[in-house]
Design an enzyme around this catalytic site. Sequence first.
Site, mmCIF file in Angstrom:
data_model
loop_
_atom_site.group_PDB
_atom_site.id
_atom_site.type_symbol
_atom_site.label_atom_id
_atom_site.label_comp_id
_atom_site.label_asym_id
_atom_site.label_seq_id
_atom_site.Cartn_x
_atom_site.Cartn_y
_atom_site.Cartn_z
ATOM 1 N N THR A 135 0.842 -1.196 0.058
ATOM 2 C CA THR A 135 0.116 0.142 0.191
ATOM 3 C C THR A 135 0.898 1.197 0.098
ATOM 4 O OG1 THR A 135 -0.346 0.281 2.511
ATOM 5 C CG2 THR A 135 -1.751 -1.264 1.343
ATOM 6 N N LEU A 146 -2.918 5.019 -0.750
ATOM 7 C CA LEU A 146 -4.300 4.432 -0.734
ATOM 8 C C LEU A 146 -4.327 2.795 -0.228
ATOM 9 C CD1 LEU A 146 -6.120 5.990 -3.694
ATOM 10 C CD2 LEU A 146 -6.034 6.833 -1.217
ATOM 11 N N HIS A 147 -4.069 2.779 1.080
ATOM 12 C CA HIS A 147 -4.214 1.540 1.891
ATOM 13 C C HIS A 147 -5.112 0.799 1.288
ATOM 14 C CE1 HIS A 147 -1.037 3.057 4.277
ATOM 15 N NE2 HIS A 147 -1.649 4.026 4.869
ATOM 16 N N ASP A 148 -6.505 1.103 1.677
ATOM 17 C CA ASP A 148 -7.661 0.228 1.637
ATOM 18 C C ASP A 148 -8.326 -0.001 0.209
ATOM 19 O OD1 ASP A 148 -9.042 1.515 4.698
ATOM 20 O OD2 ASP A 148 -7.650 0.017 4.405
#
Length: 313
Positions: free
Chosen positions: A196, A242-244
């Site tokens: 991520t 933008l991890h998720d």
Amino acid sequence: MSPRKIIIDTDPGQDDAVAILLALASPQEIDLLGITCVAGNVPLELTSKNARIICELAGKTDVPVYAGCDRPMGRELVTAEHVHGRTGLDGPDLPDPQMPLSDGHAVDFIIDTLRTQPAGSVTLCPIGPLTNIATAFNKAPDIVEKVHEIVLMGGAYFEVGNVTPTAEFNIYVDPQAADIVFTSGVPIVAMPLDVTHQVLVTKPRNKALRALATPVGTAVAQMTDFFERYDREKYGSEGAPLHDPCVIAYLIQPDLFSGRHINVEIETTSELTMGMTVADWWGVTDRKANATFIGGVDSQGFFDLLTERLARL
Ligand code: RIB
Ligand code: CA
């Protein structure tokens, strides 16, 4: 191919918001059965409000949103207002939600959905602490074998920790829950910080989002403008990670990502390394592989997909 049935379990959070928007923009690939909220980035009252704000931003108020667990299974809640702001969605000025929360607890929605949908047809997509998922597994062990796959954001190996020197936030907040999930036997795809931190909203990418000139594009650009402060200061990053949304992008276009099927265990004893994902990336133990741990991504391909899909809302 019919769309994949999923439940997003979330603690919005700006990056959670982008993940939810990406899912809502992709009905050909994703049948979003419901959104279950958990305490994490901010307390439950705010995460369950923010999820509805995002559904209304997307004009998708038919998606049921449930409130779930308001604290981890065995520890005090740790939140991340220093990253996400007091509201959890700082950046854009979005109106309070009109749509109500759905009746019932998120854990019961997860259980009921897995018991009523055909076995093996539902994917769980946790993008916050794993408290709701683990609580559902404890309350109804019969549902574990009914889960098709868990695709989650959490953990770290090469990137080590973002909340402590060794632990990533989602796992750190509820390590006991993470241990239950990672030892459940359900097939897991994990999106750790290792991948991520490669998907950063650089200035050109933020500009491309603003250029959509839509309420969604503008709001996402404003969210990531706010959200990037923490990583810029801490890591010198070129933009917000933008991890998720990596979880949702994987469901839509898995070939953007690469990883290894390895053993991942969770530290639940030592306070020094609490919540660490001990990932046997180099295969130095004989511990059984239990997760596909993602380490690579075509980051421009990811952003091209994200921008194209958000333009549809
Ligand atoms: O460590 C990143 C994770 O923690 C993301 O899911 C972010 O939303 C926060 O929950
Ligand atoms: Ca999250």
